[in-house]
Every structure is written in C-alpha cells, then in structure tokens.
Design a protein around this motif. Structure first.
Motif, mmCIF file in Angstrom:
data_model
loop_
_atom_site.group_PDB
_atom_site.id
_atom_site.type_symbol
_atom_site.label_atom_id
_atom_site.label_comp_id
_atom_site.label_asym_id
_atom_site.label_seq_id
_atom_site.Cartn_x
_atom_site.Cartn_y
_atom_site.Cartn_z
ATOM 1 N N MET A 161 -38.434 -10.625 -2.664
ATOM 2 C CA MET A 161 -39.284 -11.577 -1.935
ATOM 3 C C MET A 161 -40.328 -10.900 -1.053
ATOM 4 O O MET A 161 -41.239 -11.562 -0.556
ATOM 5 N N GLY A 162 -40.173 -9.609 -0.795
ATOM 6 C CA GLY A 162 -41.111 -8.905 0.076
ATOM 7 C C GLY A 162 -40.927 -9.242 1.546
ATOM 8 O O GLY A 162 -41.899 -9.323 2.296
ATOM 9 N N VAL A 163 -39.677 -9.487 1.954
ATOM 10 C CA VAL A 163 -39.351 -9.763 3.362
ATOM 11 C C VAL A 163 -38.224 -8.828 3.783
ATOM 12 O O VAL A 163 -37.670 -8.076 2.977
ATOM 13 N N SER A 164 -37.847 -8.889 5.051
ATOM 14 C CA SER A 164 -36.785 -8.013 5.538
ATOM 15 C C SER A 164 -35.406 -8.548 5.167
ATOM 16 O O SER A 164 -35.226 -9.755 4.965
ATOM 17 N N GLN A 165 -34.438 -7.648 5.094
ATOM 18 C CA GLN A 165 -33.066 -8.035 4.786
ATOM 19 C C GLN A 165 -32.523 -8.960 5.879
ATOM 20 O O GLN A 165 -31.831 -9.942 5.584
ATOM 21 N N ALA A 166 -32.851 -8.671 7.138
ATOM 22 C CA ALA A 166 -32.385 -9.509 8.257
ATOM 23 C C ALA A 166 -32.915 -10.933 8.121
ATOM 24 O O ALA A 166 -32.187 -11.902 8.381
ATOM 25 N N GLU A 167 -34.169 -11.069 7.675
ATOM 26 C CA GLU A 167 -34.765 -12.401 7.500
ATOM 27 C C GLU A 167 -34.025 -13.183 6.411
ATOM 28 O O GLU A 167 -33.749 -14.373 6.567
ATOM 29 N N VAL A 168 -33.656 -12.507 5.330
ATOM 30 C CA VAL A 168 -32.915 -13.141 4.244
ATOM 31 C C VAL A 168 -31.529 -13.558 4.741
ATOM 32 O O VAL A 168 -31.078 -14.683 4.491
ATOM 33 N N GLU A 169 -30.846 -12.680 5.448
ATOM 34 C CA GLU A 169 -29.504 -12.979 5.958
ATOM 35 C C GLU A 169 -29.523 -14.161 6.916
ATOM 36 O O GLU A 169 -28.659 -15.040 6.856
ATOM 37 N N GLU A 170 -30.524 -14.205 7.801
ATOM 38 C CA GLU A 170 -30.653 -15.324 8.746
ATOM 39 C C GLU A 170 -30.933 -16.633 8.007
ATOM 40 O O GLU A 170 -30.362 -17.675 8.333
ATOM 41 N N ALA A 171 -31.810 -16.577 7.018
ATOM 42 C CA ALA A 171 -32.158 -17.781 6.254
ATOM 43 C C ALA A 171 -30.947 -18.295 5.483
ATOM 44 O O ALA A 171 -30.683 -19.509 5.463
ATOM 45 N N ILE A 172 -30.186 -17.398 4.864
ATOM 46 C CA ILE A 172 -28.991 -17.811 4.121
ATOM 47 C C ILE A 172 -27.978 -18.443 5.066
ATOM 48 O O ILE A 172 -27.414 -19.501 4.768
ATOM 49 N N ALA A 173 -27.750 -17.833 6.218
ATOM 50 C CA ALA A 173 -26.807 -18.390 7.197
ATOM 51 C C ALA A 173 -27.247 -19.778 7.645
ATOM 52 O O ALA A 173 -26.424 -20.700 7.741
ATOM 53 N N ALA A 174 -28.539 -19.954 7.904
ATOM 54 C CA ALA A 174 -29.050 -21.257 8.329
ATOM 55 C C ALA A 174 -28.889 -22.292 7.216
ATOM 56 O O ALA A 174 -28.472 -23.426 7.475
ATOM 57 N N LEU A 175 -29.192 -21.918 5.970
ATOM 58 C CA LEU A 175 -29.062 -22.845 4.835
ATOM 59 C C LEU A 175 -27.604 -23.215 4.578
ATOM 60 O O LEU A 175 -27.304 -24.341 4.191
ATOM 61 N N GLU A 176 -26.696 -22.294 4.814
ATOM 62 C CA GLU A 176 -25.267 -22.596 4.684
ATOM 63 C C GLU A 176 -24.823 -23.558 5.787
ATOM 64 O O GLU A 176 -24.090 -24.514 5.538
ATOM 65 N N ASN A 177 -25.282 -23.317 7.018
ATOM 66 C CA ASN A 177 -24.927 -24.198 8.145
ATOM 67 C C ASN A 177 -25.471 -25.609 7.955
ATOM 68 O O ASN A 177 -24.835 -26.582 8.351
ATOM 69 N N GLU A 178 -26.651 -25.720 7.348
ATOM 70 C CA GLU A 178 -27.272 -27.027 7.102
ATOM 71 C C GLU A 178 -26.713 -27.699 5.843
ATOM 72 O O GLU A 178 -27.123 -28.793 5.493
ATOM 73 N N LYS A 179 -25.804 -27.028 5.153
ATOM 74 C CA LYS A 179 -25.176 -27.527 3.915
ATOM 75 C C LYS A 179 -26.172 -27.673 2.765
ATOM 76 O O LYS A 179 -25.942 -28.445 1.844
#
Length: 166
Positions: A28-46
């Motif tokens: 995606m051309g982004v940082s690993q931390a950004e991906v991890e944060e986005a995945i965590a947020a998407l999991e929390n939002e179901k």
C-alpha cells in the motif's frame, strides 16, 4: 487512514488474510504502524469480523456434512419486518448463513449444514416450517461446489486441441 486506503486494505485482507502488516504496508505504500492501527480500528468497529480459511471439503476424506440452501417464504411482522424471524433462524447452530432476498419468490435464503439429508429434512420440518411467520420452504442440497467466495475449486487445464469441423 483515508477511506480509499481503507478499502484497499480491506481488499488485500479479503484476498489473503495471512499477509503480515509489514507486507500489506509495502503493497500500500504506508507504514506498518498505520496498517496495524487501521486493522485494529476496523476490528473494533466490527468491519473485520473474522479471518476464515476457505476449505474444499470435497477433498477431505469422510467429511460428514451435507449443505442445503433453503428458500423460506415469510409473513413479515409489523414494525420489525423480516428481522425478527431472521434473528430466530440465525440462533440455530446448524444454520451457517441467512440472507434477505429480493426479486425472488421467497424472502429468506438459509444455508444449513447437517450430518445427513435426513437431519436437514428434520430441521426443516420440525424447527423451520413450524415457526409462526414461515409460510413455505423449498430445500436444495448442494451436490458440488465449483466456486466459493471468488475462489474456483478445480483448475481445469483448457483443452488446447484444434477444433476440427466437417
């Protein structure tokens, strides 16, 4: 992460959920931390509900289940429509999926797994058809899966012989 990047992330996860956050970040051309944060947020939002493996059960010896798709005609209830009966159907452990349908002669499509056709028939006649709102059912047994969730199970080599016509 903006919505477009979120959709790209979701598509990459849907395509192969075993990719690491590092691999996804590179794609995606982004940082690993950004991906991890986005995945965590998407999991929390179901939005991300589960990370399933797709199994071709036909290749598993002695697989004990049959799958049926059941068309269900329902009388909707005032103020809740189809939701109440769909919720009741969802609670049965043998039910794998329930869909509200449009453009069909039935209202709900239920995907069910049972050990035998007789077990599926018993579920339909004793549990499903006896529900107050259920008007009728039609049961279809899945005999073979060719494609599921965008994955084709059998890769057939194309016949590359030249066509000969008289």
């Amino acid at each position: 992460m903006d919505r477009q990047k979120q959709r790209e992330l979701l598509r990459l996860l849907e395509e192969d959920s075993r990719r690491s956050a590092e691999q996804i970040a590179r794609l995606m051309g982004v940082s690993q931390a950004e991906v991890e944060e986005a995945i965590a947020a998407l999991e929390n939002e179901k939005v991300i509900v589960k990370y399933p493996a797709l199994i071709n059960w036909e290749l598993v010896e002695d697989h004990p289940y049959v799958t049926a798709m059941i068309d269900v005609k329902v009388t909707p209830k005032r103020d809740v429509g189809f939701d109440e009966v769909a919720d009741r159907i969802c609670r049965f452990p043998e039910v794998q999926a329930v869909y509200l349908m449009s453009g069909a002669s039935y209202d709900l499509s239920v995907v069910l797994e049972g050990k035998t056709m007789r077990e599926v028939a018993a579920f339909v006649s004793q549990k499903l058809a006896t529900m107050d709102s259920v008007v009728s059912t039609a049961t279809h047994f899945i005999l073979k899966r060719y494609k599921h969730d965008g994955i084709q199970f059998e890769d057939r080599d194309e016949d590359r012989r030249m066509v000969v016509t008289p």
